[in-house]
Enzyme design. Structure first.
Site, mmCIF file in Angstrom:
data_model
loop_
_atom_site.group_PDB
_atom_site.id
_atom_site.type_symbol
_atom_site.label_atom_id
_atom_site.label_comp_id
_atom_site.label_asym_id
_atom_site.label_seq_id
_atom_site.Cartn_x
_atom_site.Cartn_y
_atom_site.Cartn_z
ATOM 1 N N HIS A 252 -70.187 -80.931 -14.504
ATOM 2 C CA HIS A 252 -69.585 -79.747 -14.284
ATOM 3 C C HIS A 252 -70.516 -78.765 -14.564
ATOM 4 O O HIS A 252 -70.618 -77.506 -13.860
ATOM 5 C CB HIS A 252 -68.210 -79.592 -15.310
ATOM 6 C CG HIS A 252 -67.662 -78.359 -15.279
ATOM 7 N ND1 HIS A 252 -66.709 -78.118 -13.997
ATOM 8 C CD2 HIS A 252 -67.630 -77.240 -16.241
ATOM 9 C CE1 HIS A 252 -66.307 -76.697 -14.438
ATOM 10 N NE2 HIS A 252 -66.925 -76.354 -15.636
ATOM 11 N N ASP A 394 -73.115 -64.911 -40.689
ATOM 12 C CA ASP A 394 -72.994 -63.841 -39.699
ATOM 13 C C ASP A 394 -72.230 -62.919 -39.734
ATOM 14 O O ASP A 394 -71.317 -63.027 -40.280
ATOM 15 C CB ASP A 394 -73.634 -64.251 -38.302
ATOM 16 C CG ASP A 394 -72.197 -64.914 -37.722
ATOM 17 O OD1 ASP A 394 -71.314 -64.406 -37.369
ATOM 18 O OD2 ASP A 394 -72.130 -66.119 -37.353
ATOM 19 N N ARG A 413 -67.035 -73.777 -25.673
ATOM 20 C CA ARG A 413 -67.424 -72.708 -26.088
ATOM 21 C C ARG A 413 -66.101 -71.721 -26.013
ATOM 22 O O ARG A 413 -65.307 -71.768 -25.278
ATOM 23 C CB ARG A 413 -68.366 -72.143 -24.689
ATOM 24 C CG ARG A 413 -69.671 -72.785 -24.731
ATOM 25 C CD ARG A 413 -70.488 -72.350 -23.503
ATOM 26 N NE ARG A 413 -69.803 -72.580 -22.202
ATOM 27 C CZ ARG A 413 -69.776 -73.556 -21.420
ATOM 28 N NH1 ARG A 413 -70.531 -74.790 -21.847
ATOM 29 N NH2 ARG A 413 -69.167 -73.754 -20.371
ATOM 30 N N LEU A 427 -73.382 -77.760 -27.165
ATOM 31 C CA LEU A 427 -73.586 -78.775 -27.821
ATOM 32 C C LEU A 427 -74.329 -78.766 -29.181
ATOM 33 O O LEU A 427 -74.441 -79.703 -29.888
ATOM 34 C CB LEU A 427 -74.830 -79.597 -26.920
ATOM 35 C CG LEU A 427 -74.191 -80.308 -25.366
ATOM 36 C CD1 LEU A 427 -75.364 -80.871 -24.715
ATOM 37 C CD2 LEU A 427 -73.303 -81.497 -25.780
#
Length: 468
Positions: A252, A394, A413, A427
């Site tokens: 994909h 962060d 994601r 990943l």
């Protein structure tokens, strides 16, 4: 493959051999083992009987001599009351009164062992090799009184059916054989069932039915083997699922850059403007870099997802080691402020980790923070509950509560509006989780004090398997 094998397993069911084959296999195993045990037992019994008989033969002969001494003296006195010409009639009459045979023979007709012959010539009682016939030399004559066989089994008076000792032996061995058969059956039956269960499981696995598992073993001897077989099946099933997931996801992911490269090539063939051609070349180079990065990340994830390697653990100064990792990636941060805070760590704290794999976890977290941070990244560490915890904070957009576990799954994601340069391949965090699992720890995501996301790595300070 897993789905098809599951359907095939549900249709065919577990492999079940024919009943006659089961009975034949069980009977053969039982008889083979029974004959082995029974044969060994009989051989040991015969050998033990021989050793014991040899050891006690002297004692038995001495007891027999003392037991028969009085009887022989009485027979001898009875004979000497009569003339020697009447001895045959006298011994025949006495023979009718005793349960064992009596006779008189000449000395020269006897063939005795040297030791027994010497005893006979010295006037003592002699016994044959079988310990069943007694010899006594009549005083001052060359004739010998023979008494026996004294055992009832050798006396014709008692020969009605089988000898007594043979009947006792047959009865004893029959009881022993039956008892041993019961014991062997009680031992063989559960062992055979365990072996048959593992054989069926192995057959199912060999046919691709990786959902098959060996049941709980009745015999403790086969428990570890069944656990090993089930563990192997689980690892194979997990590897196949992982490879299937990777293949599907990579297929994909490859479509988009390949489609963009094909479109850019078509545009390049139709365009004559140098500026446009230069722009198209840069786009294709970016897509090729993306393909290269995707392949590299996929290979790294596949390598960590395979059978876990033996960790080469080394005790390191965790503060110094973390500072080195932060400095190695600081150049990639550009205008971001990357800080390291070791204030919560005890001085000179040594922690065990694998120098080959743990840098992947730290580096991937830092790169992930660089993608989403606005201005600042903070790396810190602390000791809590016998484990070391490393935090990467962060000041970016953060992670929703419902997504904080799913974020460590491969090809995940959360911000789909971002382009690939920011979003990555999904990943990096999956690799982080695999590395921490190899260290018997875990990675987690939460809310950062800086307002963005906090990623935490936690693993034991010492794992008791240190290798230099």
């Amino acid at each position: 493959m897993t789905g098809n094998s599951g359907k095939l397993f549900s249709i065919l069911g577990p492999y079940t051999p024919a009943p006659w084959r089961e009975r034949y296999s069980l009977s053969r195993l039982f008889f083979n083992f029974y004959l082995l045990v029974m044969g060994s037992f009989v051989a040991i019994a015969i050998f033990a009987d021989f050793v014991i008989s040899t050891a006690v033969k002297g004692i038995t002969d001495d007891y027999t001599s003392r037991f028969m001494q009085g009887t022989i003296v009485l027979i001898e006195d009875e004979l000497f009351r009569k003339p020697r010409s009447k001895w045959p009639q006298a011994i025949e009459a006495l023979d009718q009164k005793f349960a064992y045979k009596l006779e008189i023979v000449d000395r020269w007709t006897l063939r005795l062992p040297p030791k027994q012959a010497e005893k006979l010539d010295n006037g003592e009682l002699a016994i044959d090799a079988q310990g069943d016939v007694i010899y006594h030399r009549l005083k001052q004559t060359p004739q010998v009184l023979v008494v026996g066989p004294i055992s009832p089994d050798h006396n014709p008076e008692y020969h009605r059916g089988l000898p007594l000792d043979l009947r006792i032996s047959l009865l004893t061995w029959s009881l022993i054989g039956v008892c041993l058969a019961i014991v062997v059956w009680l031992w063989v039956h559960p062992v055979w069932r365990d072996l048959e269960a593992m054989r069926q499981t192995a057959r199912a696995l060999g046919e691709g039915l990786f959902e098959a598992r060996a049941p709980t073993m009745r015999s403790s001897a086969f428990g570890p083997l069944a656990e090993t077989l089930n563990g192997m099946a689980e690892r194979i099933q997990r590897l196949i699922a992982t490879q299937k997931e990777l293949s599907s996801a990579i297929s994909h992911e490859l479509r988009t850059p390949i489609a963009r490269i094909r479109f850019a090539l078509e545009m390049l063939a139709e365009s004559d403007a140098p500026a446009e051609r230069e722009r198209l070349w840069r786009l294709m180079e970016g897509d090729l870099e993306e393909l290269d990065g995707l392949i590299d990340a996929s290979l790294t994830y596949a390598r960590f997802g395979r059978e876990q390697p033996d960790l080469q653990l080394t005790a390191v100064d965790i503060a110094l080691w973390l500072e080195e990792q932060v400095e190695a990636t600081r150049l990639l941060a550009r205008e971001l402020d990357v800080e390291f805070d070791a204030a919560a760590l005890p001085p000179m704290l040594y922690v065990e980790l694998d120098r080959r794999t743990m840098p992947h976890a730290i580096t991937n977290l830092l790169r992930n923070a660089m993608k989403y941070a606005k201005a600042r990244i903070l790396v810190s560490a602390e000791v809590k509950e016998d484990s070391i915890r490393v935090h990467v904070d962060d000041d970016g957009i953060g992670i929703p509560d419902e997504e904080r576990e799913r974020i460590f799954s491969p090809f995940t994601r959360l911000d789909r509006s971002r382009d690939r340069a920011t979003g990555g391949y999904g990943l990096g965090l999956a690799i982080v989780q695999l590395v921490l699992e190899q260290h018997h720890g875990a990675a987690s995501a939460g809310e950062s004090p800086l307002g963005g996301a906090r990623f935490t790595l936690a693993w034991p300070l010492s794992q008791n398997v240190t290798e230099s």
